[in-house]
Design an enzyme around this catalytic site. Sequence first.
Site, PDB file in Angstrom:
ATOM      1  CG  HIS A   1      35.989  43.102  47.482  1.00 44.67           C
ATOM      2  ND1 HIS A   1      36.070  41.762  47.804  1.00 44.67           N
ATOM      3  CD2 HIS A   1      37.211  43.418  46.985  1.00 44.67           C
ATOM      4  CE1 HIS A   1      37.271  41.304  47.535  1.00 44.67           C
ATOM      5  NE2 HIS A   1      37.990  42.285  47.024  1.00 44.67           N
TER       6      HIS A   1
ATOM      7  CG  HIS B   1      39.420  44.985  44.619  1.00 44.77           C
ATOM      8  ND1 HIS B   1      40.178  44.746  45.746  1.00 44.77           N
ATOM      9  CD2 HIS B   1      39.362  46.340  44.482  1.00 44.77           C
ATOM     10  CE1 HIS B   1      40.548  45.908  46.273  1.00 44.77           C
ATOM     11  NE2 HIS B   1      40.064  46.884  45.524  1.00 44.77           N
TER      12      HIS B   1
ATOM     13  CG  ASP C   1      40.961  39.884  42.755  1.00 42.38           C
ATOM     14  OD1 ASP C   1      40.276  40.889  43.009  1.00 42.38           O
ATOM     15  OD2 ASP C   1      41.805  39.434  43.560  1.00 42.38           O
ATOM     16  CG  HIS C   2      37.148  39.199  44.901  1.00 39.92           C
ATOM     17  ND1 HIS C   2      37.056  38.145  45.787  1.00 39.92           N
ATOM     18  CD2 HIS C   2      38.415  39.667  45.011  1.00 39.92           C
ATOM     19  CE1 HIS C   2      38.222  37.986  46.408  1.00 39.92           C
ATOM     20  NE2 HIS C   2      39.056  38.900  45.948  1.00 39.92           N
TER      21      HIS C   2
ATOM     22  CG  HIS D   1      40.277  44.598  50.767  1.00 39.00           C
ATOM     23  ND1 HIS D   1      41.648  44.490  50.715  1.00 39.00           N
ATOM     24  CD2 HIS D   1      39.815  44.147  49.565  1.00 39.00           C
ATOM     25  CE1 HIS D   1      42.004  43.996  49.532  1.00 39.00           C
ATOM     26  NE2 HIS D   1      40.911  43.780  48.826  1.00 39.00           N
TER      27      HIS D   1
ATOM     28  CG  ASP E   1      40.331  40.045  48.934  1.00 38.10           C
ATOM     29  OD1 ASP E   1      40.100  38.827  48.935  1.00 38.10           O
ATOM     30  OD2 ASP E   1      40.817  40.640  47.956  1.00 38.10           O
TER      31      ASP E   1
ATOM     32  CG  HIS F   1      43.008  36.137  47.581  1.00 37.25           C
ATOM     33  ND1 HIS F   1      43.413  36.177  46.268  1.00 37.25           N
ATOM     34  CD2 HIS F   1      42.198  37.223  47.754  1.00 37.25           C
ATOM     35  CE1 HIS F   1      42.892  37.235  45.666  1.00 37.25           C
ATOM     36  NE2 HIS F   1      42.139  37.876  46.546  1.00 37.25           N
TER      37      HIS F   1
END
Length: 232
Positions: free
Chosen positions: A54, A56, A58-59, A98, A123, A161
């Site tokens: 996705h 975001h 942090d990905h 998400h 996530d 995570h």
Amino acid sequence: MKVVPVLVSADNYAYLLIDEPSRKAAVVDVLDVEKVRAVADKEGVSIVAGITTHHHQDHSGGNKACFDVPAKTDLVEDGGEFTVGDNIHVRCLATPCHTKDSICFYATDTSDKSQSGGVFTGDTLFLGGCGRFFEGTAEQMHSSLSKLATLPDDTVVYNGHEYTAGNVAFAKTVEPGNPAIGRLFKLVQENKVTTGLSTIGDEKEWNVRATGAEEPGAVMNKLRELKNSFRG
């Protein structure tokens, strides 16, 4: 097929999805390029593709540095398929909630039918939990988790995570009499890294979000509210 988790921040996982005969690998949710490349060098593999669950940061944040491309080049859709190396077949599963663009990736080794498949859930699904509903509804999350539940029970779960300790602490307050949650608690006690140690079949037993309630959306929404405020 070999999957190597790479802890790229305090709790973020990237993964190397390796086709062992060809020594080619795809990196899932790269983020920290140096850490991922170091593990690839150790494994003796070439990174030939990037897979992003996705949008975001942090990905997807390492895509440009790793591949000199924007956050995405090819937009995959539900039911889409592609190959990593010579033998790894990947099927795309749209799991919006998400984020609207959340995609899970189910990977199998066509050269070894006896090996269990693996699913990279970003996530959406965590061990013993699920992601926040940033761009969707409780009903969408229930639908997305239900879609993942159709995968074979022996499918190994690789999530985005390391949240398992918090998830099991919350689960014990929701279903204190569930013996499967006791197994998850033991798994957390014995393993600092829990990703890859659960299967879809396990999640059906110990994940309190995988509800079979008559009004699953309402139950999912209530569980999300409780988890958001949980300080156990």
